[in-house]
Design a protein around this motif. Structure first.
Motif, PDB file in Angstrom:
ATOM      1  N   LEU A 183     110.313 102.497 119.455  1.00  0.00           N
ATOM      2  CA  LEU A 183     110.266 102.363 117.901  1.00  0.00           C
ATOM      3  C   LEU A 183     109.073 102.081 117.377  1.00  0.00           C
ATOM      4  O   LEU A 183     108.529 102.843 116.510  1.00  0.00           O
ATOM      5  N   VAL A 184     108.363 101.317 118.266  1.00  0.00           N
ATOM      6  CA  VAL A 184     106.874 100.782 117.808  1.00  0.00           C
ATOM      7  C   VAL A 184     106.210 102.194 118.001  1.00  0.00           C
ATOM      8  O   VAL A 184     105.322 102.441 117.265  1.00  0.00           O
ATOM      9  N   ALA A 185     106.236 102.855 119.058  1.00  0.00           N
ATOM     10  CA  ALA A 185     105.478 104.013 119.407  1.00  0.00           C
ATOM     11  C   ALA A 185     105.832 105.220 118.532  1.00  0.00           C
ATOM     12  O   ALA A 185     104.782 105.917 117.856  1.00  0.00           O
ATOM     13  N   LEU A 186     107.003 105.253 118.162  1.00  0.00           N
ATOM     14  CA  LEU A 186     107.296 106.424 117.410  1.00  0.00           C
ATOM     15  C   LEU A 186     106.750 106.183 115.803  1.00  0.00           C
ATOM     16  O   LEU A 186     106.059 106.919 115.450  1.00  0.00           O
ATOM     17  N   VAL A 187     106.844 105.030 115.377  1.00  0.00           N
ATOM     18  CA  VAL A 187     106.373 104.679 114.084  1.00  0.00           C
ATOM     19  C   VAL A 187     104.857 104.627 113.970  1.00  0.00           C
ATOM     20  O   VAL A 187     104.219 105.142 113.064  1.00  0.00           O
ATOM     21  N   ALA A 188     104.073 104.098 115.080  1.00  0.00           N
ATOM     22  CA  ALA A 188     102.745 104.186 115.121  1.00  0.00           C
ATOM     23  C   ALA A 188     102.254 105.871 115.409  1.00  0.00           C
ATOM     24  O   ALA A 188     101.405 105.988 114.692  1.00  0.00           O
TER      25      ALA A 188
END
Length: 146
Positions: free
Chosen positions: A98-103
């Motif tokens: 999730l962090v990678a996708l949103v970033a």
């Protein structure tokens, strides 16, 4: 083993998704697992409502909704993780995803390419190379009598 208390999911220095906006679903996972494979709910689904998130500014929300359009269902992003045998490791994997996708979605777009014309020298070099290639192929043919 209880998980340590986390105030939220830190995406960048300016953005942290509150833990209250994240919801979890658990189910049985396929694949390896030994004796506990049929009893342990190790598959994890992390659900985040990006459309109504209070952590995002209106500009960030627009960018996330636009960039993740293919992955969102009614503004809700769902990430499934089942690659590990332990639920805790799958939870961490889902959080990292999730962090990678949103970033990645929040990253500004690359600058537009400026259209340029090929230089005169590059055109001449291309045509010279084509002529040489033509001559090489002509030499491969058997000689014509006539």
């Amino acid at each position: 083993m209880p998980t340590p208390h986390r105030p939220g999911l830190r995406v960048s220095s300016g953005l942290t998704i509150p833990e209250a906006e994240l919801s979890w679903r658990f189910s049985r996972s396929s694949g390896p697992g030994g004796q506990g494979v049929n009893t342990a709910d190790s598959r994890v689904e992390l659900v985040w409502d990006a459309a109504s998130s209070t952590a995002l500014t209106p500009h960030q929300r627009d960018r996330v909704l636009d960039r993740l359009n293919g992955r969102l269902v009614n503004g809700v992003l769902t990430i499934a993780a089942s690659e590990h045998r332990a639920q805790l490791r799958n939870r961490d994997a889902a959080r990292e995803r999730l962090v990678a996708l949103v970033a990645d979605a929040l990253r500004p777009p690359p600058p537009q390419r400026r259209a340029t014309k090929p230089s005169r020298g590059s055109k001449e070099r291309r045509l010279t190379a084509k002529k040489q290639r033509t001559d090489v192929k002509k030499l491969r043919k058997p000689p014509r009598d006539g």
